[in-house]
Design a protein around this motif. Structure first.
Motif, PDB file in Angstrom:
ATOM      1  N   PRO A 107      42.933  36.807  54.747  1.00 17.10           N
ATOM      2  CA  PRO A 107      42.164  35.737  55.376  1.00 17.10           C
ATOM      3  C   PRO A 107      40.701  36.097  55.508  1.00 17.10           C
ATOM      4  N   LEU A 108      39.872  35.075  55.529  1.00 15.86           N
ATOM      5  CA  LEU A 108      38.463  35.237  55.865  1.00 15.86           C
ATOM      6  C   LEU A 108      38.262  34.844  57.317  1.00 15.86           C
ATOM      7  N   PRO A 109      37.273  35.428  57.996  1.00 11.39           N
ATOM      8  CA  PRO A 109      37.008  34.997  59.376  1.00 11.39           C
ATOM      9  C   PRO A 109      36.695  33.515  59.429  1.00 11.39           C
ATOM     10  N   ARG A 110      37.098  32.888  60.506  1.00 14.34           N
ATOM     11  CA  ARG A 110      36.813  31.472  60.681  1.00 14.34           C
ATOM     12  C   ARG A 110      35.307  31.265  60.668  1.00 14.34           C
ATOM     13  N   GLY A 111      34.871  30.170  60.060  1.00  8.29           N
ATOM     14  CA  GLY A 111      33.438  29.919  59.940  1.00  8.29           C
ATOM     15  C   GLY A 111      32.839  30.519  58.690  1.00  8.29           C
ATOM     16  N   SER A 112      33.710  30.910  57.729  1.00  8.29           N
ATOM     17  CA  SER A 112      33.232  31.446  56.448  1.00  8.29           C
ATOM     18  C   SER A 112      33.760  30.584  55.311  1.00  8.29           C
ATOM     19  N   PRO A 113      33.332  29.331  55.213  1.00  8.29           N
ATOM     20  CA  PRO A 113      33.869  28.436  54.181  1.00  8.29           C
ATOM     21  C   PRO A 113      33.540  28.921  52.774  1.00  8.29           C
ATOM     22  N   ILE A 114      34.484  28.666  51.880  1.00 10.23           N
ATOM     23  CA  ILE A 114      34.338  29.067  50.480  1.00 10.23           C
ATOM     24  C   ILE A 114      33.757  27.899  49.684  1.00 10.23           C
ATOM     25  N   SER A 115      32.713  28.170  48.900  1.00 11.10           N
ATOM     26  CA  SER A 115      32.145  27.127  48.053  1.00 11.10           C
ATOM     27  C   SER A 115      32.529  27.290  46.593  1.00 11.10           C
ATOM     28  N   LYS A 116      33.027  28.466  46.192  1.00 17.56           N
ATOM     29  CA  LYS A 116      33.460  28.674  44.805  1.00 17.56           C
ATOM     30  C   LYS A 116      34.371  29.888  44.774  1.00 17.56           C
ATOM     31  N   ILE A 117      35.415  29.825  43.947  1.00 12.11           N
ATOM     32  CA  ILE A 117      36.343  30.945  43.817  1.00 12.11           C
ATOM     33  C   ILE A 117      36.794  31.051  42.367  1.00 12.11           C
ATOM     34  N   VAL A 118      36.854  32.278  41.833  1.00 10.94           N
ATOM     35  CA  VAL A 118      37.285  32.503  40.454  1.00 10.94           C
ATOM     36  C   VAL A 118      38.281  33.656  40.426  1.00 10.94           C
ATOM     37  N   LEU A 119      39.227  33.582  39.488  1.00  9.44           N
ATOM     38  CA  LEU A 119      40.188  34.651  39.246  1.00  9.44           C
ATOM     39  C   LEU A 119      39.870  35.312  37.918  1.00  9.44           C
ATOM     40  N   SER A 120      40.185  36.594  37.833  1.00 15.33           N
ATOM     41  CA  SER A 120      39.932  37.309  36.576  1.00 15.33           C
ATOM     42  C   SER A 120      40.971  36.996  35.518  1.00 15.33           C
ATOM     43  N   SER A 121      42.196  36.611  35.934  1.00 17.24           N
ATOM     44  CA  SER A 121      43.261  36.346  34.971  1.00 17.24           C
ATOM     45  C   SER A 121      44.340  35.507  35.641  1.00 17.24           C
ATOM     46  N   ASP A 122      45.319  35.098  34.853  1.00 17.09           N
ATOM     47  CA  ASP A 122      46.444  34.300  35.339  1.00 17.09           C
ATOM     48  C   ASP A 122      47.402  35.201  36.107  1.00 17.09           C
ATOM     49  N   PRO A 123      47.603  34.971  37.413  1.00 13.95           N
ATOM     50  CA  PRO A 123      48.533  35.808  38.175  1.00 13.95           C
ATOM     51  C   PRO A 123      49.959  35.771  37.645  1.00 13.95           C
ATOM     52  N   SER A 124      50.312  34.756  36.870  1.00 19.13           N
ATOM     53  CA  SER A 124      51.653  34.703  36.281  1.00 19.13           C
ATOM     54  C   SER A 124      51.858  35.804  35.260  1.00 19.13           C
ATOM     55  N   CYS A 125      50.775  36.204  34.612  1.00 16.24           N
ATOM     56  CA  CYS A 125      50.855  37.174  33.520  1.00 16.24           C
ATOM     57  C   CYS A 125      50.461  38.580  33.945  1.00 16.24           C
ATOM     58  N   ASN A 126      49.702  38.690  35.025  1.00 17.36           N
ATOM     59  CA  ASN A 126      49.188  40.000  35.421  1.00 17.36           C
ATOM     60  C   ASN A 126      49.032  40.021  36.938  1.00 17.36           C
ATOM     61  N   ASN A 127      49.802  40.884  37.579  1.00 12.69           N
ATOM     62  CA  ASN A 127      49.743  40.963  39.038  1.00 12.69           C
ATOM     63  C   ASN A 127      48.489  41.691  39.523  1.00 12.69           C
ATOM     64  N   ASN A 128      47.831  42.397  38.634  1.00  8.97           N
ATOM     65  CA  ASN A 128      46.589  43.089  38.982  1.00  8.97           C
ATOM     66  C   ASN A 128      45.417  42.217  38.565  1.00  8.97           C
ATOM     67  N   PHE A 129      44.932  41.422  39.486  1.00  4.78           N
ATOM     68  CA  PHE A 129      43.823  40.532  39.181  1.00  4.78           C
ATOM     69  C   PHE A 129      42.786  40.611  40.301  1.00  4.78           C
ATOM     70  N   VAL A 130      41.583  40.164  39.972  1.00  8.77           N
ATOM     71  CA  VAL A 130      40.478  40.182  40.923  1.00  8.77           C
ATOM     72  C   VAL A 130      40.104  38.747  41.283  1.00  8.77           C
ATOM     73  N   VAL A 131      39.807  38.516  42.548  1.00  9.84           N
ATOM     74  CA  VAL A 131      39.334  37.226  43.039  1.00  9.84           C
ATOM     75  C   VAL A 131      37.911  37.417  43.566  1.00  9.84           C
ATOM     76  N   VAL A 132      36.999  36.562  43.106  1.00  7.80           N
ATOM     77  CA  VAL A 132      35.610  36.620  43.581  1.00  7.80           C
ATOM     78  C   VAL A 132      35.269  35.267  44.190  1.00  7.80           C
ATOM     79  N   ILE A 133      34.570  35.280  45.317  1.00  8.89           N
ATOM     80  CA  ILE A 133      34.236  34.034  46.006  1.00  8.89           C
ATOM     81  C   ILE A 133      32.752  33.985  46.360  1.00  8.89           C
TER      82      ILE A 133
END
Length: 395
Positions: free
Chosen positions: A147-173
């Motif tokens: 979780p992020l602290p309340r009051g930290s809204p996300i305006s964009k989020i990207v994944l490095s890969s499909d979690p279905s194919c690779n459990n080791n992935f990076v999320v950037v926001i």
């Protein structure tokens, strides 16, 4: 008209004497040819898999390396979000609306935060802290992010890969904080290490950011308010707990090109045909319903310049409010319109002191500069959460 679909597998029951025995006796090679013809539309594949166990197995075997999928627009099925209930998927390939439900365990009113690699990113606004979940509406799989602290809204989020194919992935926001307008943070799922269970602020990210793009080589590109480009290296395997900032420059602009730092204009980064593009959308006139203008520029890294693009050859772009832009091949997906920008966005108008959410869905022809709006039956009231484009990931 809306259609209900279920991802639960249905099989036909028959005996050896029934006339339907032939469905289980078709040669594997023939089934493979059929799957290849259907593979770009996941709804066709879902119907194919539901026939019997042998067809289901053939679909899984021949689509292990999936062909490009037609995208669709996903949005809540009621004005007040899901309330733990349904979502709608508008298929561009079929021009139909399908309805489904979220998995159990999603409590409270949920809002779309975006989509990436065929997974919806959802936030539970009823929680004290910002619960974030990834949900694949086709396979029904889900992942829970810290979780992020309340009051930290996300305006964009990207994944490095499909979690279905690779459990080791990076999320950037891109998210807002109390002291900084926007900040970049990342989370490494399944990799262990010091950043395994928390969001980590990306070192050197102190600007107001319009957009981020995570490329396959592990380079994160960020577009800041002054149109400068900042690049961090996460490494090829995304196992780097301390990504390093390797580039920061401000490309020059033509005088009739990108305009200043006006916040009323939205901007997206998108990778298309191995080039990095910047898309800028501008509302025209006082009443902006249906009055959109789009400009596209490509980044010349060697010359450090933004160069105007006059034609989107062999591709179509897809834009939405808070998700990464997509570029899809119109050669591989011929039902898409070449040299076009598909968009699904929202803006606010004032009427007698009240704020009205206006949702715009249309296709911008890059040659004629004309917008053709399209109406989706039953989609007029998804005001609680923005709609997102999604390219289905069936597995």
């Amino acid at each position: 008209m809306a259609y209900t679909y279920s991802t639960k597998r249905r099989r036909l029951n028959y005996s050896s004497t029934t006339p339907n025995k032939w469905v289980d006796e078709l040669p594997t090679e023939l089934l493979g040819l059929i799957v290849k013809k259907l593979a770009s539309n996941f709804m066709d594949i879902s119907r194919f898999k539901a026939v019997c166990s042998s067809w289901n197995g053939a679909a899984r075997s021949y689509t292990s390396a999936l062909l490009p999928q037609y995208p669709g627009l996903m949005y809540p099925s009621t004005r007040w979000g899901w309330n733990g209930k349904g979502i709608c998927f508008f298929s561009l390939a079929e021009k139909k609306v399908y309805k489904t439900e979220v998995s159990q365990g999603f409590l409270g009113v949920v809002s779309f935060l975006g989509s990436s690699h065929g997974w919806l990113v959802m936030g539970n606004v009823a929680c004290k802290f910002g619960e974030i979940r990834l949900f694949n509406p086709i396979s029904r799989k889900s992942r829970t992010l810290p979780p992020l602290p309340r009051g930290s809204p996300i305006s964009k989020i990207v994944l490095s890969s499909d979690p279905s194919c690779n459990n080791n992935f990076v999320v950037v926001i891109i998210h807002e904080t109390l002291n900084v307008p926007t900040r970049l943070a990342f989370y490494q799922h399944g990799g262990g290490g010091e950043n395994a269970n928390a969001w980590t602020v990306l070192e050197g990210s102190h600007d107001h950011y319009f957009d981020i793009l995570l490329r396959n080589n592990g380079h994160l590109f960020a577009l800041s308010k002054d149109h400068s480009i900042q690049v961090w290296d996460f490494g090829d395997t995304y196992n780097n707990n301390n990504p390093t900032k390797i580039m920061h420059f401000r490309p020059s602009r033509a005088q009739n090109g990108i305009h200043g730092t006006l916040m009323g204009k939205k901007k997206w980064l998108v990778e298309s045909m191995d080039e990095l593009l910047l898309v800028q959308r501008e509302w025209l006139g006082n009443n902006s319903r249906g009055a959109e203008k789009f400009d596209v520029y490509k980044l010349n890294i060697a010359a450090k310049t933004w160069e105007k693009v006059e034609c989107l050859r062999d591709c179509a772009l897809f834009l939405a409010k808070n998700q990464p832009a997509m570029s899809l091949s119109t050669q591989k997906l011929p039902r898409l319109k070449e040299n076009s920008i598909y968009f699904a966005d929202e803006y606010h108008e004032f009427s007698h002191g009240d704020i009205i959410d206006i949702h715009v869905r249309g296709v911008f022809n890059f040659e004629t500069k004309v917008v053709k709006q399209y109406c989706i039956t039953g989609a007029q009231n998804y005001g609680y959460s923005p709609a997102v484009w999604i390219v289905p990931s069936p597995w």
